[in-house]
Design a protein around this motif. Structure first.
Motif, PDB file in Angstrom:
ATOM      1  N   HIS A  33      80.268  64.725  56.290  1.00 55.17           N
ATOM      2  CA  HIS A  33      79.116  65.185  55.424  1.00 55.17           C
ATOM      3  C   HIS A  33      79.420  65.641  54.244  1.00 55.17           C
ATOM      4  O   HIS A  33      80.599  66.038  53.791  1.00 55.17           O
ATOM      5  CB  HIS A  33      78.279  66.482  56.113  1.00 55.17           C
ATOM      6  CG  HIS A  33      77.606  66.330  57.265  1.00 55.17           C
ATOM      7  ND1 HIS A  33      78.162  66.008  58.630  1.00 55.17           N
ATOM      8  CD2 HIS A  33      76.275  66.154  57.578  1.00 55.17           C
ATOM      9  CE1 HIS A  33      77.347  65.765  59.361  1.00 55.17           C
ATOM     10  NE2 HIS A  33      76.054  65.691  58.977  1.00 55.17           N
ATOM     11  N   TYR A  34      78.772  65.165  53.078  1.00 50.89           N
ATOM     12  CA  TYR A  34      79.197  65.284  51.770  1.00 50.89           C
ATOM     13  C   TYR A  34      77.810  65.754  51.042  1.00 50.89           C
ATOM     14  O   TYR A  34      76.555  65.386  51.431  1.00 50.89           O
ATOM     15  CB  TYR A  34      79.397  63.918  50.789  1.00 50.89           C
ATOM     16  CG  TYR A  34      80.973  63.588  51.205  1.00 50.89           C
ATOM     17  CD1 TYR A  34      81.975  64.084  50.642  1.00 50.89           C
ATOM     18  CD2 TYR A  34      80.989  62.295  52.132  1.00 50.89           C
ATOM     19  CE1 TYR A  34      83.334  63.582  51.333  1.00 50.89           C
ATOM     20  CE2 TYR A  34      82.051  61.965  52.509  1.00 50.89           C
ATOM     21  CZ  TYR A  34      83.125  62.793  51.788  1.00 50.89           C
ATOM     22  OH  TYR A  34      84.641  62.185  52.380  1.00 50.89           O
ATOM     23  N   GLN A  35      77.935  66.770  50.013  1.00 48.36           N
ATOM     24  CA  GLN A  35      76.890  67.275  49.447  1.00 48.36           C
ATOM     25  C   GLN A  35      77.096  67.063  47.806  1.00 48.36           C
ATOM     26  O   GLN A  35      78.340  67.288  47.572  1.00 48.36           O
ATOM     27  CB  GLN A  35      76.797  68.738  49.504  1.00 48.36           C
ATOM     28  CG  GLN A  35      75.324  69.367  48.877  1.00 48.36           C
ATOM     29  CD  GLN A  35      75.077  70.738  49.073  1.00 48.36           C
ATOM     30  OE1 GLN A  35      74.954  71.175  50.298  1.00 48.36           O
ATOM     31  NE2 GLN A  35      75.227  71.699  48.101  1.00 48.36           N
ATOM     32  N   ILE A  36      76.163  66.407  47.174  1.00 53.25           N
ATOM     33  CA  ILE A  36      76.088  66.102  45.887  1.00 53.25           C
ATOM     34  C   ILE A  36      75.152  66.965  45.161  1.00 53.25           C
ATOM     35  O   ILE A  36      74.066  67.103  45.766  1.00 53.25           O
ATOM     36  CB  ILE A  36      76.480  64.797  45.401  1.00 53.25           C
ATOM     37  CG1 ILE A  36      75.098  63.912  45.903  1.00 53.25           C
ATOM     38  CG2 ILE A  36      77.607  64.224  46.172  1.00 53.25           C
ATOM     39  CD1 ILE A  36      75.321  62.485  45.789  1.00 53.25           C
ATOM     40  N   CYS A  37      75.313  66.993  43.836  1.00 56.73           N
ATOM     41  CA  CYS A  37      74.180  67.750  42.887  1.00 56.73           C
ATOM     42  C   CYS A  37      74.167  67.010  41.708  1.00 56.73           C
ATOM     43  O   CYS A  37      74.973  66.367  41.079  1.00 56.73           O
ATOM     44  CB  CYS A  37      74.445  69.158  42.520  1.00 56.73           C
ATOM     45  SG  CYS A  37      74.484  70.339  44.015  1.00 56.73           S
ATOM     46  N   SER A  38      72.774  66.683  41.152  1.00 57.71           N
ATOM     47  CA  SER A  38      72.551  66.027  39.845  1.00 57.71           C
ATOM     48  C   SER A  38      71.228  66.722  39.252  1.00 57.71           C
ATOM     49  O   SER A  38      70.248  66.587  40.127  1.00 57.71           O
ATOM     50  CB  SER A  38      72.461  64.697  40.085  1.00 57.71           C
ATOM     51  OG  SER A  38      72.065  63.864  38.968  1.00 57.71           O
ATOM     52  N   ASP A  39      71.284  66.693  38.063  1.00 59.77           N
ATOM     53  CA  ASP A  39      70.320  67.201  37.255  1.00 59.77           C
ATOM     54  C   ASP A  39      69.253  66.009  36.888  1.00 59.77           C
ATOM     55  O   ASP A  39      68.193  66.429  36.117  1.00 59.77           O
ATOM     56  CB  ASP A  39      70.736  67.960  36.111  1.00 59.77           C
ATOM     57  CG  ASP A  39      71.731  66.992  35.011  1.00 59.77           C
ATOM     58  OD1 ASP A  39      71.674  65.969  35.166  1.00 59.77           O
ATOM     59  OD2 ASP A  39      71.966  67.766  34.042  1.00 59.77           O
ATOM     60  N   LYS A  40      69.647  64.910  37.457  1.00 63.15           N
ATOM     61  CA  LYS A  40      68.588  63.730  37.325  1.00 63.15           C
ATOM     62  C   LYS A  40      67.887  63.749  38.654  1.00 63.15           C
ATOM     63  O   LYS A  40      66.825  63.066  38.295  1.00 63.15           O
ATOM     64  CB  LYS A  40      69.517  62.338  37.551  1.00 63.15           C
ATOM     65  CG  LYS A  40      70.216  62.149  36.094  1.00 63.15           C
ATOM     66  CD  LYS A  40      70.850  60.734  36.196  1.00 63.15           C
ATOM     67  CE  LYS A  40      71.661  60.343  34.921  1.00 63.15           C
ATOM     68  NZ  LYS A  40      72.238  59.150  35.109  1.00 63.15           N
ATOM     69  N   LEU A  41      67.993  64.640  39.544  1.00 62.21           N
ATOM     70  CA  LEU A  41      67.095  64.637  40.667  1.00 62.21           C
ATOM     71  C   LEU A  41      66.326  65.897  40.710  1.00 62.21           C
ATOM     72  O   LEU A  41      66.477  66.809  40.223  1.00 62.21           O
ATOM     73  CB  LEU A  41      68.183  64.744  41.976  1.00 62.21           C
ATOM     74  CG  LEU A  41      68.948  63.464  42.352  1.00 62.21           C
ATOM     75  CD1 LEU A  41      69.828  63.840  43.447  1.00 62.21           C
ATOM     76  CD2 LEU A  41      68.121  62.143  42.599  1.00 62.21           C
ATOM     77  N   LYS A  42      65.086  65.828  41.418  1.00 59.08           N
ATOM     78  CA  LYS A  42      63.944  66.549  41.286  1.00 59.08           C
ATOM     79  C   LYS A  42      63.671  67.040  42.776  1.00 59.08           C
ATOM     80  O   LYS A  42      63.002  68.279  42.946  1.00 59.08           O
ATOM     81  CB  LYS A  42      62.838  66.265  40.839  1.00 59.08           C
ATOM     82  CG  LYS A  42      62.657  65.728  39.329  1.00 59.08           C
ATOM     83  CD  LYS A  42      61.517  65.208  38.605  1.00 59.08           C
ATOM     84  CE  LYS A  42      61.708  64.879  37.266  1.00 59.08           C
ATOM     85  NZ  LYS A  42      60.474  64.243  36.872  1.00 59.08           N
ATOM     86  N   GLU A  43      64.424  66.349  43.913  1.00 54.79           N
ATOM     87  CA  GLU A  43      64.057  66.996  45.089  1.00 54.79           C
ATOM     88  C   GLU A  43      65.400  66.705  46.029  1.00 54.79           C
ATOM     89  O   GLU A  43      66.466  65.873  45.490  1.00 54.79           O
ATOM     90  CB  GLU A  43      62.901  66.245  45.867  1.00 54.79           C
ATOM     91  CG  GLU A  43      62.932  64.815  45.808  1.00 54.79           C
ATOM     92  CD  GLU A  43      61.631  64.131  46.273  1.00 54.79           C
ATOM     93  OE1 GLU A  43      61.810  62.927  46.790  1.00 54.79           O
ATOM     94  OE2 GLU A  43      60.776  64.760  46.741  1.00 54.79           O
ATOM     95  N   ASN A  44      65.531  67.223  47.308  1.00 54.93           N
ATOM     96  CA  ASN A  44      66.493  66.841  48.017  1.00 54.93           C
ATOM     97  C   ASN A  44      66.528  65.499  48.765  1.00 54.93           C
ATOM     98  O   ASN A  44      65.420  64.988  48.882  1.00 54.93           O
ATOM     99  CB  ASN A  44      66.589  68.059  49.168  1.00 54.93           C
ATOM    100  CG  ASN A  44      66.832  69.287  48.558  1.00 54.93           C
ATOM    101  OD1 ASN A  44      67.417  69.386  47.583  1.00 54.93           O
ATOM    102  ND2 ASN A  44      66.707  70.259  49.180  1.00 54.93           N
ATOM    103  N   HIS A  45      67.562  64.917  49.184  1.00 52.34           N
ATOM    104  CA  HIS A  45      67.532  63.501  49.702  1.00 52.34           C
ATOM    105  C   HIS A  45      68.725  63.660  50.719  1.00 52.34           C
ATOM    106  O   HIS A  45      69.879  64.345  50.502  1.00 52.34           O
ATOM    107  CB  HIS A  45      67.950  62.566  48.736  1.00 52.34           C
ATOM    108  CG  HIS A  45      66.813  62.211  47.562  1.00 52.34           C
ATOM    109  ND1 HIS A  45      65.577  61.807  47.690  1.00 52.34           N
ATOM    110  CD2 HIS A  45      66.886  63.023  46.601  1.00 52.34           C
ATOM    111  CE1 HIS A  45      64.961  61.931  46.544  1.00 52.34           C
ATOM    112  NE2 HIS A  45      65.733  62.590  45.818  1.00 52.34           N
TER     113      HIS A  45
END
Length: 291
Positions: A33-45
């Protein structure tokens, strides 16, 4: 003579233990499992990444693999190449059956690996069987992206999904072939800086170039984790005979960009995995700045 028999007996016992261990390893896989974040995203995927299956099966009809994917409830299933073995057209039914099951769970995005790219040559003896498989995959609704892109439309995000198919010259064994200037732009076009971009790129050899081009998330396989791993050191050799390859498995970050390289789900030719179990990647992406 007695000593010789004892040595032979010990050797045979150790060989038996090794064979049993390998049989166990090749029939099981991990979920990473990996978790990534981006300010280009508006919701979880949530995305599942299935690389280098090579017609492998986990249980009858791949039931254990399918169950694991269902449990993760992915939004999409991403397949960065080598679903097949190019010399085994008689077993392409395994890939077709798998795609029938996967498309019932979530949309599937697929791009060629080097095994599939070999079969894009009309002169290859297995060209027609692979074209029939691709046709069937398209009928099932699989998004086949070979140097193409699509927009994954969700309630809050428009995510650009790209599939990279490099010429086979970049897969030559024992040869380091740098990417030609402009190769990625030739294959993929120009990046879309306004949207989150996921690049299915079979070989991880060019991860730095993928970042330079502009991919936000790169998903690769190909190296099978190096087949043999030495604890504390890492992979021993890549399929292209590179010793201790850098991007053989795991996570690689550069600024806001991330590359995830799978150890792969199957093997071919040399059925060996030492301290290097197959893995299914599960990626959770969230809005916000990367930590």
């Amino acid at each position: 003579m007695t000593l010789i028999f004892k040595i032979i007996g010990v050797f045979c016992f150790l060989w038996l233990i090794y064979v049993l261990w390998q049989v166990w390893e090749l029939r099981h896989f991990n979920r990473t499992h990996y978790q990534i974040c981006s300010d280009k995203l508006k919701e979880n995927h949530t995305w599942v990444v299935l690389a280098d299956l090579h017609l492998w099966r986990y249980g009858r009809h791949n039931e254990r693999l399918i169950q694991a994917i269902r449990e993760e409830a992915p939004e999409s299933i991403l397949v960065p190449g080598d679903l097949i073995v190019h010399t085994k057209p008689e077993r392409f039914y395994v890939a077709e059956e798998l795609m029938e099951q996967l498309t019932e769970i979530a949309p599937v995005y697929f791009s060629n690996g080097n095994h599939e790219s070999r079969l894009e040559n009309p002169e290859h003896v297995n060209y027609l069987p692979y074209q029939r498989l691709k046709t069937r995959m398209a009928e099932l609704g699989v998004h086949i992206l070979n140097n193409e892109r699509e927009i994954m439309q969700t309630e809050g995000d428009e995510i650009v999904m790209l599939g990279l198919e490099l010429p086979l010259s970049y897969y030559k064994k024992g040869v380091h072939t740098p990417l030609a200037p402009g190769e990625l732009s030739r294959c993929l076009g120009e990046p879309d800086a306004t949207r989150y971009q996921i690049l299915l790129a079979h070989t991880p050899k060019y991860v730095p170039e993928y970042f330079t081009w502009g991919a936000d998330l790169c998903l690769s396989g190909h190296y099978h984790g190096g087949l043999v791993c030495i604890p504390g050191i890492g992979s021993v050799i890549s399929p292209q005979f590179e010793l201790f390859p850098k991007h053989s498995f795991g996570r690689f970050d550069e600024g806001t960009q991330t590359a995830l390289v799978s150890r792969g789900m199957g093997t071919h030719t040399f059925h060996i995995r030492i301290f290097n179990r197959s893995e299914l990647l599960v990626v959770t992406a969230k809005p916000g700045k990367k930590k």
